[in-house]
Design a protein around this motif. Structure first.
Motif, PDB file in Angstrom:
ATOM      1  N   ILE A  28       7.214   4.609  -6.056  1.00 14.37           N
ATOM      2  CA  ILE A  28       6.591   3.300  -6.247  1.00 14.37           C
ATOM      3  C   ILE A  28       7.121   2.389  -5.159  1.00 14.37           C
ATOM      4  O   ILE A  28       8.331   2.194  -5.042  1.00 14.37           O
ATOM      5  N   CYS A  29       6.206   1.848  -4.353  1.00 10.76           N
ATOM      6  CA  CYS A  29       6.602   0.933  -3.290  1.00 10.76           C
ATOM      7  C   CYS A  29       6.351  -0.507  -3.732  1.00 10.76           C
ATOM      8  O   CYS A  29       5.261  -0.850  -4.185  1.00 10.76           O
ATOM      9  N   HIS A  30       7.367  -1.325  -3.594  1.00 11.39           N
ATOM     10  CA  HIS A  30       7.294  -2.735  -3.985  1.00 11.39           C
ATOM     11  C   HIS A  30       7.135  -3.665  -2.794  1.00 11.39           C
ATOM     12  O   HIS A  30       7.191  -4.891  -2.966  1.00 11.39           O
ATOM     13  N   CYS A  31       6.928  -3.140  -1.580  1.00 10.99           N
ATOM     14  CA  CYS A  31       6.841  -4.013  -0.406  1.00 10.99           C
ATOM     15  C   CYS A  31       5.626  -4.944  -0.506  1.00 10.99           C
ATOM     16  O   CYS A  31       4.657  -4.663  -1.210  1.00 10.99           O
ATOM     17  N   ARG A  32       5.704  -6.046   0.205  1.00  8.74           N
ATOM     18  CA  ARG A  32       4.638  -7.042   0.123  1.00  8.74           C
ATOM     19  C   ARG A  32       3.312  -6.492   0.642  1.00  8.74           C
ATOM     20  O   ARG A  32       2.258  -6.843   0.114  1.00  8.74           O
ATOM     21  N   MET A  33       3.344  -5.642   1.678  1.00  5.55           N
ATOM     22  CA  MET A  33       2.085  -5.059   2.175  1.00  5.55           C
ATOM     23  C   MET A  33       1.423  -4.198   1.102  1.00  5.55           C
ATOM     24  O   MET A  33       0.208  -4.257   0.921  1.00  5.55           O
ATOM     25  N   CYS A  34       2.195  -3.390   0.398  1.00  4.38           N
ATOM     26  CA  CYS A  34       1.624  -2.566  -0.672  1.00  4.38           C
ATOM     27  C   CYS A  34       1.118  -3.428  -1.827  1.00  4.38           C
ATOM     28  O   CYS A  34       0.088  -3.134  -2.431  1.00  4.38           O
ATOM     29  N   GLN A  35       1.855  -4.494  -2.142  1.00  4.45           N
ATOM     30  CA  GLN A  35       1.385  -5.400  -3.185  1.00  4.45           C
ATOM     31  C   GLN A  35       0.017  -5.966  -2.826  1.00  4.45           C
ATOM     32  O   GLN A  35      -0.904  -5.986  -3.650  1.00  4.45           O
ATOM     33  N   LYS A  36      -0.128  -6.424  -1.588  1.00  6.38           N
ATOM     34  CA  LYS A  36      -1.401  -6.995  -1.155  1.00  6.38           C
ATOM     35  C   LYS A  36      -2.499  -5.930  -1.114  1.00  6.38           C
ATOM     36  O   LYS A  36      -3.634  -6.180  -1.533  1.00  6.38           O
ATOM     37  N   ALA A  37      -2.172  -4.742  -0.596  1.00 10.70           N
ATOM     38  CA  ALA A  37      -3.173  -3.678  -0.479  1.00 10.70           C
ATOM     39  C   ALA A  37      -3.686  -3.230  -1.843  1.00 10.70           C
ATOM     40  O   ALA A  37      -4.860  -2.901  -1.993  1.00 10.70           O
ATOM     41  N   ALA A  38      -2.790  -3.202  -2.837  1.00 17.52           N
ATOM     42  CA  ALA A  38      -3.166  -2.765  -4.176  1.00 17.52           C
ATOM     43  C   ALA A  38      -3.711  -3.900  -5.029  1.00 17.52           C
ATOM     44  O   ALA A  38      -4.340  -3.648  -6.055  1.00 17.52           O
ATOM     45  N   GLY A  39      -3.453  -5.146  -4.620  1.00 14.81           N
ATOM     46  CA  GLY A  39      -3.814  -6.264  -5.489  1.00 14.81           C
ATOM     47  C   GLY A  39      -3.024  -6.188  -6.783  1.00 14.81           C
ATOM     48  O   GLY A  39      -3.509  -6.527  -7.854  1.00 14.81           O
ATOM     49  N   ASN A  40      -1.783  -5.723  -6.663  1.00 14.38           N
ATOM     50  CA  ASN A  40      -0.961  -5.486  -7.833  1.00 14.38           C
ATOM     51  C   ASN A  40       0.499  -5.729  -7.456  1.00 14.38           C
ATOM     52  O   ASN A  40       0.811  -6.050  -6.323  1.00 14.38           O
ATOM     53  N   TYR A  41       1.414  -5.541  -8.389  1.00 12.45           N
ATOM     54  CA  TYR A  41       2.822  -5.808  -8.146  1.00 12.45           C
ATOM     55  C   TYR A  41       3.525  -4.697  -7.382  1.00 12.45           C
ATOM     56  O   TYR A  41       4.625  -4.876  -6.899  1.00 12.45           O
ATOM     57  N   PHE A  42       2.927  -3.511  -7.322  1.00 12.98           N
ATOM     58  CA  PHE A  42       3.498  -2.375  -6.602  1.00 12.98           C
ATOM     59  C   PHE A  42       2.377  -1.375  -6.343  1.00 12.98           C
ATOM     60  O   PHE A  42       1.275  -1.512  -6.855  1.00 12.98           O
ATOM     61  N   LEU A  43       2.682  -0.357  -5.532  1.00 13.40           N
ATOM     62  CA  LEU A  43       1.706   0.693  -5.249  1.00 13.40           C
ATOM     63  C   LEU A  43       2.394   2.048  -5.365  1.00 13.40           C
ATOM     64  O   LEU A  43       3.331   2.340  -4.621  1.00 13.40           O
ATOM     65  N   PRO A  44       1.961   2.894  -6.319  1.00 13.97           N
ATOM     66  CA  PRO A  44       2.521   4.235  -6.420  1.00 13.97           C
ATOM     67  C   PRO A  44       1.835   5.155  -5.412  1.00 13.97           C
ATOM     68  O   PRO A  44       0.606   5.175  -5.295  1.00 13.97           O
ATOM     69  N   LEU A  45       2.631   5.921  -4.667  1.00 19.80           N
ATOM     70  CA  LEU A  45       2.136   6.781  -3.591  1.00 19.80           C
ATOM     71  C   LEU A  45       2.820   8.145  -3.637  1.00 19.80           C
ATOM     72  O   LEU A  45       3.949   8.256  -4.131  1.00 19.80           O
ATOM     73  N   ALA A  46       2.145   9.154  -3.092  1.00 24.26           N
ATOM     74  CA  ALA A  46       2.753  10.469  -2.865  1.00 24.26           C
ATOM     75  C   ALA A  46       2.040  11.116  -1.696  1.00 24.26           C
ATOM     76  O   ALA A  46       0.865  10.867  -1.443  1.00 24.26           O
ATOM     77  N   ALA A  47       2.768  11.981  -0.982  1.00 26.12           N
ATOM     78  CA  ALA A  47       2.269  12.573   0.257  1.00 26.12           C
ATOM     79  C   ALA A  47       1.630  13.933   0.037  1.00 26.12           C
ATOM     80  O   ALA A  47       2.193  14.799  -0.630  1.00 26.12           O
ATOM     81  N   ALA A  48       0.446  14.100   0.646  1.00 26.64           N
ATOM     82  CA  ALA A  48      -0.222  15.400   0.706  1.00 26.64           C
ATOM     83  C   ALA A  48      -0.153  15.879   2.152  1.00 26.64           C
ATOM     84  O   ALA A  48      -0.374  15.097   3.078  1.00 26.64           O
ATOM     85  N   THR A 112      12.743  -2.413  -3.096  1.00 26.56           N
ATOM     86  CA  THR A 112      12.953  -3.115  -4.358  1.00 26.56           C
ATOM     87  C   THR A 112      13.375  -4.576  -4.179  1.00 26.56           C
ATOM     88  O   THR A 112      13.395  -5.321  -5.166  1.00 26.56           O
ATOM     89  N   ASP A 113      13.666  -4.988  -2.954  1.00 30.88           N
ATOM     90  CA  ASP A 113      13.972  -6.406  -2.743  1.00 30.88           C
ATOM     91  C   ASP A 113      12.743  -7.280  -3.024  1.00 30.88           C
ATOM     92  O   ASP A 113      12.877  -8.485  -3.241  1.00 30.88           O
ATOM     93  N   ARG A 114      11.534  -6.695  -3.058  1.00 31.97           N
ATOM     94  CA  ARG A 114      10.303  -7.428  -3.372  1.00 31.97           C
ATOM     95  C   ARG A 114       9.799  -7.130  -4.781  1.00 31.97           C
ATOM     96  O   ARG A 114       8.732  -7.581  -5.181  1.00 31.97           O
ATOM     97  N   LYS A 115      10.557  -6.356  -5.529  1.00 27.06           N
ATOM     98  CA  LYS A 115      10.188  -6.022  -6.913  1.00 27.06           C
ATOM     99  C   LYS A 115      10.178  -7.298  -7.740  1.00 27.06           C
ATOM    100  O   LYS A 115      11.034  -8.175  -7.568  1.00 27.06           O
TER     101      LYS A 115
END
Length: 160
Positions: A28-48, A112-115
């Motif tokens: 789960i990424c809490h960075c501000r870019m992920c927050q904005k991209a998801a329109g949410n407080y965090f963005l869960p990601l995994a690599a394929a 997590t500093d942006r959590k």
């Protein structure tokens, strides 16, 4: 042993994908870019692994959020789908876009500093009561335009 197979896509069904094999570093990424991209407080990601990933329907739109990263989303419904570093041999999938998001459990949090400072209190929030009548839920279910959580041979759904 059977190879893991993950499918997913956007809310409207215009973009679908498949990834074979285990998804790496589910987090789960809490960075501000992920927050904005998801329109949410965090963005869960995994690599394929890129070699095990394919688009099975449509093409995402891309936004270059930095010089290193581009973010893929559905140009029709706006669903966030991918966090991509084109030079790498993997592509990150937004876990909420999986057909079975419960199948991939995050193992780490980042940035997590942006959590949100109040996340620790979420389990203490009151739970909204179930409605006395299911009229609204039935109306939504009867008029649902969301793509189902599985691959389909065509979309949008053909109405007889």
């Amino acid at each position: 042993m059977e190879t893991a197979r993950h499918t997913g896509g956007c809310q409207c069904g215009a973009v679908r994908y498949r990834a074979l094999g285990e998804l790496g570093y589910p987090h789960i990424c809490h960075c501000r870019m992920c927050q904005k991209a998801a329109g949410n407080y965090f963005l869960p990601l995994a690599a394929a692994k890129r070699e095990n990933f394919e688009l099975t329907r449509g093409d995402p739109k891309w936004f270059r959020s930095s010089d290193l990263v581009r973010r893929g989303f559905c140009g029709d419904c706006g669903t966030p789908l991918f966090y991509d570093i084109p030079e790498e041999d993997f592509i990150n999938i937004a876990l909420g876009s999986l057909d079975d998001p419960d199948a991939v459990r995050p193992v780490m949090q980042s940035n997590t500093d942006r959590k949100m400072s109040w996340f620790h209190a979420l389990d203490g929030l009151p739970v909204e009561a179930e409605p006395d009548t299911p009229d609204r839920e039935n109306a939504i279910a009867a008029s649902n335009h969301q793509h189902p959580d599985h691959d389909t041979s065509h979309w949008p759904r053909r109405i007889p």
